[in-house]
Design a protein around this motif. Structure first.
Motif, PDB file in Angstrom:
ATOM      1  N   ASP A  22       3.425  -6.406  -1.467  1.00  0.00           N
ATOM      2  CA  ASP A  22       4.535  -7.339  -1.671  1.00  0.00           C
ATOM      3  C   ASP A  22       4.125  -8.276  -2.804  1.00  0.00           C
ATOM      4  N   PHE A  23       4.618  -7.979  -4.021  1.00  0.00           N
ATOM      5  CA  PHE A  23       4.225  -8.775  -5.180  1.00  0.00           C
ATOM      6  C   PHE A  23       4.707 -10.215  -5.050  1.00  0.00           C
ATOM      7  N   GLU A  24       5.903 -10.384  -4.533  1.00  0.00           N
ATOM      8  CA  GLU A  24       6.481 -11.729  -4.437  1.00  0.00           C
ATOM      9  C   GLU A  24       5.690 -12.599  -3.469  1.00  0.00           C
ATOM     10  N   ALA A  25       5.301 -12.028  -2.327  1.00  0.00           N
ATOM     11  CA  ALA A  25       4.529 -12.786  -1.339  1.00  0.00           C
ATOM     12  C   ALA A  25       3.031 -12.751  -1.617  1.00  0.00           C
ATOM     13  N   ALA A  26       2.624 -11.967  -2.617  1.00  0.00           N
ATOM     14  CA  ALA A  26       1.204 -11.812  -2.951  1.00  0.00           C
ATOM     15  C   ALA A  26       0.415 -11.373  -1.713  1.00  0.00           C
ATOM     16  N   LEU A  27       0.899 -10.291  -1.093  1.00  0.00           N
ATOM     17  CA  LEU A  27       0.316  -9.842   0.167  1.00  0.00           C
ATOM     18  C   LEU A  27       0.269  -8.315   0.234  1.00  0.00           C
ATOM     19  N   TRP A  28      -0.852  -7.818   0.704  1.00  0.00           N
ATOM     20  CA  TRP A  28      -1.025  -6.376   0.946  1.00  0.00           C
ATOM     21  C   TRP A  28      -1.096  -6.189   2.457  1.00  0.00           C
ATOM     22  N   THR A  29      -0.162  -5.427   3.017  1.00  0.00           N
ATOM     23  CA  THR A  29      -0.130  -5.164   4.455  1.00  0.00           C
ATOM     24  C   THR A  29      -0.627  -3.742   4.712  1.00  0.00           C
ATOM     25  N   ILE A  30      -1.793  -3.632   5.313  1.00  0.00           N
ATOM     26  CA  ILE A  30      -2.368  -2.319   5.620  1.00  0.00           C
ATOM     27  C   ILE A  30      -1.941  -1.947   7.044  1.00  0.00           C
ATOM     28  N   PRO A  31      -1.236  -0.821   7.217  1.00  0.00           N
ATOM     29  CA  PRO A  31      -0.754  -0.455   8.560  1.00  0.00           C
ATOM     30  C   PRO A  31      -1.898  -0.157   9.518  1.00  0.00           C
ATOM     31  N   ALA A  32      -1.615  -0.321  10.802  1.00  0.00           N
ATOM     32  CA  ALA A  32      -2.642  -0.106  11.835  1.00  0.00           C
ATOM     33  C   ALA A  32      -3.220   1.296  11.795  1.00  0.00           C
ATOM     34  N   ALA A  54      -9.659   0.492  -9.626  1.00  0.00           N
ATOM     35  CA  ALA A  54     -10.171   0.471  -8.250  1.00  0.00           C
ATOM     36  C   ALA A  54     -11.489  -0.289  -8.176  1.00  0.00           C
ATOM     37  N   LEU A  55     -12.349  -0.087  -9.177  1.00  0.00           N
ATOM     38  CA  LEU A  55     -13.621  -0.801  -9.232  1.00  0.00           C
ATOM     39  C   LEU A  55     -13.406  -2.296  -9.419  1.00  0.00           C
ATOM     40  N   ARG A  56     -12.451  -2.666 -10.248  1.00  0.00           N
ATOM     41  CA  ARG A  56     -12.199  -4.075 -10.537  1.00  0.00           C
ATOM     42  C   ARG A  56     -11.644  -4.823  -9.327  1.00  0.00           C
ATOM     43  N   ILE A  57     -10.778  -4.148  -8.569  1.00  0.00           N
ATOM     44  CA  ILE A  57     -10.144  -4.835  -7.440  1.00  0.00           C
ATOM     45  C   ILE A  57     -10.992  -4.788  -6.164  1.00  0.00           C
ATOM     46  N   ALA A  58     -11.922  -3.834  -6.075  1.00  0.00           N
ATOM     47  CA  ALA A  58     -12.728  -3.672  -4.858  1.00  0.00           C
ATOM     48  C   ALA A  58     -13.453  -4.947  -4.452  1.00  0.00           C
ATOM     49  N   PRO A  59     -14.181  -5.631  -5.354  1.00  0.00           N
ATOM     50  CA  PRO A  59     -14.865  -6.859  -4.917  1.00  0.00           C
ATOM     51  C   PRO A  59     -13.913  -8.008  -4.625  1.00  0.00           C
ATOM     52  N   VAL A  94     -12.036  -4.740   1.091  1.00  0.00           N
ATOM     53  CA  VAL A  94     -11.656  -3.911   2.231  1.00  0.00           C
ATOM     54  C   VAL A  94     -12.598  -2.717   2.308  1.00  0.00           C
ATOM     55  N   ARG A  95     -12.492  -1.932   3.347  1.00  0.00           N
ATOM     56  CA  ARG A  95     -13.318  -0.729   3.449  1.00  0.00           C
ATOM     57  C   ARG A  95     -12.903   0.265   2.373  1.00  0.00           C
ATOM     58  N   PRO A  96     -13.851   1.079   1.865  1.00  0.00           N
ATOM     59  CA  PRO A  96     -13.520   2.017   0.783  1.00  0.00           C
ATOM     60  C   PRO A  96     -12.333   2.917   1.089  1.00  0.00           C
ATOM     61  N   GLY A  97     -12.241   3.421   2.323  1.00  0.00           N
ATOM     62  CA  GLY A  97     -11.122   4.296   2.679  1.00  0.00           C
ATOM     63  C   GLY A  97      -9.790   3.574   2.643  1.00  0.00           C
ATOM     64  N   GLU A  98      -9.796   2.306   3.034  1.00  0.00           N
ATOM     65  CA  GLU A  98      -8.566   1.513   3.008  1.00  0.00           C
ATOM     66  C   GLU A  98      -8.110   1.255   1.577  1.00  0.00           C
ATOM     67  N   LEU A  99      -9.080   1.069   0.681  1.00  0.00           N
ATOM     68  CA  LEU A  99      -8.736   0.819  -0.721  1.00  0.00           C
ATOM     69  C   LEU A  99      -8.174   2.062  -1.386  1.00  0.00           C
ATOM     70  N   ARG A 100      -8.882   3.182  -1.263  1.00  0.00           N
ATOM     71  CA  ARG A 100      -8.454   4.372  -2.003  1.00  0.00           C
ATOM     72  C   ARG A 100      -7.149   4.958  -1.458  1.00  0.00           C
ATOM     73  N   LYS A 101      -6.812   4.655  -0.203  1.00  0.00           N
ATOM     74  CA  LYS A 101      -5.561   5.164   0.381  1.00  0.00           C
ATOM     75  C   LYS A 101      -4.413   4.153   0.285  1.00  0.00           C
ATOM     76  N   ALA A 102      -4.633   3.061  -0.450  1.00  0.00           N
ATOM     77  CA  ALA A 102      -3.596   2.041  -0.579  1.00  0.00           C
ATOM     78  C   ALA A 102      -2.338   2.633  -1.213  1.00  0.00           C
TER      79      ALA A 102
END
Length: 417
Positions: free
Chosen positions: A263-273, A240-245, A249-257
Motif C-alpha cells: 500500500d504505497f499511500e499508507a506506506a505499509l506492506w501487509t504479508i499474509p498469514a 532486493a539487496l537494497r531493501i533487505a536490510p 524480514v525473513r529471506p523467503g518473505e522478501l523474495r515472495k513479496a
C-alpha cells in the motif's frame, strides 16, 4: 487343537491350466474344484476368481486368492497349502488377513503422511514439503514400514542416533520433535496407545546453538551497504539487496513479496498469514527509502505478480539462493553475512545502539511476543512506534552508508516512546 477344511480327504490338483483356459462363462457363476477347499469361480462376465473354502469354529468360511491368470494355478495351490496349515494350527486365515491389512495402513509412514495432510491447512506448502522431505530422508528408511503401535522408544532412538552420527545433532532433535507430534496424532486417531518419543528426553546430545552470520558493527555494516549500492548484477536482485536490510524480514518473505501486498499511500506492506512462519498476518511499515526502491522497481516488474520475479519466469519469485549468491559475488562469504543475517544486524543495533524497546523490535521481527496476560499481540500492536522505528532505522543506515558520524538514540525519549 486345529480346525479342519471342509474337503479334508478329497483328491487334490484336479484342475489344469488347459481346463481353466477353456472354461467359458455361463448365465450364472459356477465352480471348478481343485480339491481340499480350492475352487475357481467362473463369472458370467468371464472373470475367474480363486476361492478357498474352510471351516473354523464350526462355521464355513471363504477366502479370496485373487484372479486367474494374475494368480496362476500353482500359486493358488501354494496359497491353499499355506492357509490349510494355518487352519490346522488354530489360526483363522480370514482374521489374520484383516489384521495384516490394518497393520499395513497403520505403518509409521502412512500415519505420518496422514498427519501432514491434516496439518497442511495451517502450514505453507513449502513447509509441508520440507517436513515430508525430512521424514523421507531421516525416519522412513528405518521406521516407515513398521506398524506404529509396535515401535518402541529404543527403535526410535536408534533411528535418531543414525542421524546424530552424521553430525546432524540439531536435525536429530527436530526429528524427535516431529515424531512426538506424529505419535500424539496416532494416539488421538486410535492407531497406538503410547508415545515412545516422550521417553527420550535427554537421550540425544546437546545442540550447540548457532546463529546466522551477521554484521553487527556499524562501520562494517556501512561497508556492506556501500557494496550493495555498487552491485553489478541484475537490477531486480540489486533492489532486493537494497531493501533487505531496511525491512529485515525473513529471506523467503522478501523474495515472495507481491505487488498486491504493498500500500504505497499508507506506506505499509501487509504479508499474509499464509507466508509467515508464525501463521499470523504481519505489517511492515515502509520507510521513505523502502518506498523509493519499490517505486524505482515498479516500471520493471509492476505488471506481474511478484516484486522480485525469477529471471527465467515471471510466474515464480527469485530463487532462495539469489541474494545469498549475490553476497558471495560481492566478496562476503558465509562466515560474514547471510540473507537471514540482516535480521540479526537490525535486532542488535536497534537495541544496543539506537536504544529502541525490545518488544518493538521483536514485533517487527514477527517473533511470538505476548502481552502481560499471555495472549499473542495483534498485528497492529505498537504500529505507530514501529513506523517511527523503521524510519529512524532507514535514516541510520543512510548515515552509515554515506559515512556520516552517527550517535545512538537515548534509552529514553523518542526511541523508547
Amino acid at each position: 487343537m486345529g480346525q479342519s477344511t471342509k474337503a479334508e480327504n478329497r483328491v487334490t490338483d484336479k484342475l489344469s491350466d488347459v481346463a481353466i483356459r477353456k472354461a467359458k462363462p455361463k448365465e450364472k457363476p459356477y465352480k471348478l474344484s481343485d480339491g481340499k477347499g480350492l475352487r475357481l469361480i467362473v463369472n458370467p462376465n468371464g472373470t475367474k476368481w480363486w476361492r478357498f473354502y474352510y471351516q473354523f469354529g464350526g462355521k464355513e468360511k471363504t477366502l479370496s486368492f485373487g484372479t486367474y491368470p494374475e494368480v496362476t494355478l500353482s500359486e493358488a495351490r501354494e496359497k491353499r497349502n499355506v492357509t490349510r496349515k494355518m487352519v490346522a494350527n488354530g489360526v483363522d486365515p480370514g482374521v489374520e488377513r484383516k489384521e495384516q491389512k490394518v497393520e499395513a495402513t497403520n505403518t509409521f509412514e502412512h500415519v505420518a503422511r496422514c498427519w501432514v495432510e491434516k496439518a497442511k491447512v495451517v502450514w505453507t506448502p513449502n513447509y509441508a514439503e520440507h517436513v515430508v522431505r525430512r521424514l523421507e530422508l531421516n525416519i522412513f528408511p528405518a521406521l516407515g514400514e513398521l506398524p506404529i503401535n509396535h515401535i518402541t522408544a529404543q527403535q526410535l532412538l536408534s533411528a535418531l542416533k543414525i542421524i546424530e552420527s552424521r553430525g546432524a545433532v540439531e536435525t536429530a532433535h527436530r526429528m524427535l520433535t516431529l515424531c512426538g507430534q506424529i505419535f500424539r496424532h496416532a494416539i488421538a486417531s486410535g492407531f497406538c496407545e503410547s508415545n515412545p518419543a516422550a521417553n527420550l528426553k535427554g537421550a540425544l546430545g546437546p545442540v550447540v546453538k548457532r546463529h546466522y552470520p551477521a554484521i553487527t558493527k556499524p562501520n562494517e555494516l556501512g561497508e556492506l551497504l556501500r557494496a550493495i549500492d555498487g552491485y553489478q548484477g541484475t537490477f531486480v536482485v540489486k533492489c532486493a539487496l537494497r531493501i533487505a536490510p531496511l525491512v529485515f524480514v525473513r529471506p523467503g518473505e522478501l523474495r515472495k513479496a507481491e505487488w498486491s501486498e504493498i500500500d504505497f499511500e499508507a506506506a505499509l506492506w501487509t504479508i499474509p498469514a499464509s507466508k509467515m512462519k508464525m501463521r499470523r498476518e504481519h505489517l511492515v511499515p515502509l520507510s521513505r527509502q523502502s518506498l523509493a526502491i519499490l517505486k524505482e522497481l515498479y516500471p520493471f516488474t509492476g505488471t506481474g505478480k511478484y516484486i522480485f520475479p525469477n529471471p527465467r519466469t515471471a510466474d515464480r519469485p527469485l530463487s532462495d539462493n539469489a541474494i545469498l549468491a549475490a553476497l558471495r559475488r560481492m566478496g562476503f562469504d558465509k562466515e560474514i553475512v547471510t540473507g537471514h543475517g540482516f535480521r540479526a544486524s537490525a535486532r542488535t543495533i536497534l537495541d544496543e545502539v539506537l536504544g529502541f524497546r525490545p518488544d518493538y523490535i521483536e514485533h517487527q521481527l514477527a517473533h511470538g511476543v505476548r502481552d502481560p496476560n499471555g495472549r499473542a499481540y495483534n498485528r497492529t500492536a505498537h504500529l505507530v512506534q514501529r513506523t517511527t522505528m523503521m524510519q529512524k532505522w532507514a535514516d541510520y543506515l543512510d548515515a552509515l552508508k554515506y559515512g556520516a558520524k552517527v550517535f545512538p538514540f537515548p534509552k529514553t525519549g523518542t526511541a523508547d516512546e
